[in-house]
Write a protein that holds these residues in place. Structure first.
Motif, PDB file in Angstrom:
ATOM      1  N   ASN A  33       0.851  -1.186   0.000  1.00  0.00           N
ATOM      2  CA  ASN A  33       0.000   0.000   0.000  1.00  0.00           C
ATOM      3  C   ASN A  33       0.896   1.248   0.000  1.00  0.00           C
ATOM      4  N   VAL A  81       0.786 -10.111   7.096  1.00  0.00           N
ATOM      5  CA  VAL A  81      -0.223  -9.638   6.133  1.00  0.00           C
ATOM      6  C   VAL A  81      -1.585 -10.258   6.487  1.00  0.00           C
ATOM      7  N   SER A  99       1.325 -14.258  -1.687  1.00  0.00           N
ATOM      8  CA  SER A  99       1.835 -13.150  -2.515  1.00  0.00           C
ATOM      9  C   SER A  99       3.163 -12.625  -1.960  1.00  0.00           C
ATOM     10  N   THR A 100       3.363 -12.681  -0.632  1.00  0.00           N
ATOM     11  CA  THR A 100       4.655 -12.226  -0.088  1.00  0.00           C
ATOM     12  C   THR A 100       5.778 -13.191  -0.504  1.00  0.00           C
TER      13      THR A 100
HETATM   14  N1  LIG Z   1      -4.660  -6.874  14.380  1.00  0.00           N
HETATM   15  C1  LIG Z   1      -4.772  -7.765  15.373  1.00  0.00           C
HETATM   16  O1  LIG Z   1      -5.218  -7.458  16.488  1.00  0.00           O
HETATM   17  C2  LIG Z   1      -4.303  -9.190  15.185  1.00  0.00           C
HETATM   18  C3  LIG Z   1      -4.258 -10.039  16.296  1.00  0.00           C
HETATM   19  C4  LIG Z   1      -3.794 -11.342  16.137  1.00  0.00           C
HETATM   20  C5  LIG Z   1      -3.406 -11.802  14.892  1.00  0.00           C
HETATM   21  N2  LIG Z   1      -3.461 -10.962  13.812  1.00  0.00           N
HETATM   22  C6  LIG Z   1      -3.020 -11.496  12.522  1.00  0.00           C
HETATM   23  O2  LIG Z   1      -1.862 -10.766  12.088  1.00  0.00           O
HETATM   24  C7  LIG Z   1      -1.850 -10.730  10.650  1.00  0.00           C
HETATM   25  C8  LIG Z   1      -1.758  -9.281  10.200  1.00  0.00           C
HETATM   26  O3  LIG Z   1      -2.911  -8.594  10.670  1.00  0.00           O
HETATM   27  P1  LIG Z   1      -2.961  -7.009  10.773  1.00  0.00           P
HETATM   28  O4  LIG Z   1      -4.069  -6.688  11.709  1.00  0.00           O
HETATM   29  O5  LIG Z   1      -1.590  -6.452  11.022  1.00  0.00           O
HETATM   30  O6  LIG Z   1      -3.427  -6.622   9.276  1.00  0.00           O
HETATM   31  P2  LIG Z   1      -3.549  -5.157   8.638  1.00  0.00           P
HETATM   32  O7  LIG Z   1      -4.647  -5.224   7.637  1.00  0.00           O
HETATM   33  O8  LIG Z   1      -3.576  -4.107   9.709  1.00  0.00           O
HETATM   34  O9  LIG Z   1      -2.156  -4.975   7.870  1.00  0.00           O
HETATM   35  C9  LIG Z   1      -1.753  -5.800   6.838  1.00  0.00           C
HETATM   36  C10 LIG Z   1      -0.854  -5.010   5.902  1.00  0.00           C
HETATM   37  O10 LIG Z   1      -0.294  -5.926   4.959  1.00  0.00           O
HETATM   38  C11 LIG Z   1      -0.177  -5.249   3.712  1.00  0.00           C
HETATM   39  N3  LIG Z   1       0.017  -6.246   2.659  1.00  0.00           N
HETATM   40  C12 LIG Z   1      -0.870  -7.043   2.007  1.00  0.00           C
HETATM   41  N4  LIG Z   1      -0.247  -7.849   1.129  1.00  0.00           N
HETATM   42  C13 LIG Z   1       1.075  -7.576   1.209  1.00  0.00           C
HETATM   43  C14 LIG Z   1       2.249  -8.069   0.545  1.00  0.00           C
HETATM   44  N5  LIG Z   1       2.218  -9.040  -0.367  1.00  0.00           N
HETATM   45  N6  LIG Z   1       3.453  -7.543   0.877  1.00  0.00           N
HETATM   46  C15 LIG Z   1       3.541  -6.558   1.810  1.00  0.00           C
HETATM   47  N7  LIG Z   1       2.470  -6.032   2.463  1.00  0.00           N
HETATM   48  C16 LIG Z   1       1.256  -6.541   2.169  1.00  0.00           C
HETATM   49  C17 LIG Z   1      -1.459  -4.416   3.644  1.00  0.00           C
HETATM   50  O11 LIG Z   1      -1.325  -3.352   2.707  1.00  0.00           O
HETATM   51  C18 LIG Z   1      -1.581  -3.931   5.091  1.00  0.00           C
HETATM   52  O12 LIG Z   1      -0.959  -2.672   5.294  1.00  0.00           O
HETATM   53  C19 LIG Z   1      -3.143 -11.439  10.187  1.00  0.00           C
HETATM   54  O13 LIG Z   1      -2.833 -12.790   9.934  1.00  0.00           O
HETATM   55  C20 LIG Z   1      -4.042 -11.322  11.399  1.00  0.00           C
HETATM   56  O14 LIG Z   1      -5.022 -12.355  11.428  1.00  0.00           O
HETATM   57  C21 LIG Z   1      -3.888  -9.667  13.926  1.00  0.00           C
END
Ligand SMILES: NC(=O)c1ccc[n+]([C@@H]2O[C@H](COP(=O)([O-])OP(=O)(O)OC[C@H]3O[C@@H](n4cnc5c(N)ncnc54)[C@H](O)[C@@H]3O)[C@@H](O)[C@H]2O)c1
Length: 107
Positions: A33, A81, A99-100
């Motif tokens: 992004n 991601v 995709s990463t």
């Molecule tokens: N947010 C939470 O409270 C939480 C808690 C536990 C687990 N998780 C897990 O952590 C992981 C991440 O969640 P999050 O909340 O940080 O998501 P998020 O949506 O806040 O952030 C994800 C980021 O990844 C980027 N992205 C997508 N594809 C990409 C790629 N190929 N290369 C680089 N960047 C890319 C997006 O643009 C986005 O900025 C998920 O698996 C989620 O289930 C999140």
């Protein structure tokens, strides 16, 4: 000290990046992004989280953190991601994780 590439600079990836960067590691935060990368390059948090602007300021001052769009060669890769729940398949949709893995380090 390790050089760490964290793919995904959202709610999990960015705080993780800043904690590593403020604790002796060199971190490159990668995101697809452009708004997220540009905001971080301008030295601002892309979302509000108590105390994290200070962590970002500290990491930048130490030259321990920068945001980029393209993946780089590092010692460690950490993936943070989205993994949205696919209700039809009843499992996590791993397309963003895949995709990463398909991102190539530019030569
Ligand atoms: N947010 C939470 O409270 C939480 C808690 C536990 C687990 N998780 C897990 O952590 C992981 C991440 O969640 P999050 O909340 O940080 O998501 P998020 O949506 O806040 O952030 C994800 C980021 O990844 C980027 N992205 C997508 N594809 C990409 C790629 N190929 N290369 C680089 N960047 C890319 C997006 O643009 C986005 O900025 C998920 O698996 C989620 O289930 C999140």
């Amino acid at each position: 000290m390790s050089k760490i590439c964290i793919l995904g600079q959202g709610y999990i990836g960015l705080p993780t990046a800043l904690l590593f960067a403020n604790n002796g590691h060199k971190v490159v935060g990668i995101d697809v992004n452009k708004r997220v990368v540009d905001t971080l390059k301008a030295g601002r948090m892309p979302f509000e989280e108590n105390g994290f602007q200070e962590l970002l300021d500290g990491a930048i001052a130490k030259k321990a953190f920068r945001a980029e769009s393209l993946v780089e060669e590092t010692d460690v890769f950490l993936v943070a991601v989205p993994t949205p729940f696919d209700s039809e398949m009843r499992m996590a949709d791993l397309k963003y994780v895949v995709s990463t893995c398909e991102m190539n380090v530019p030569t």
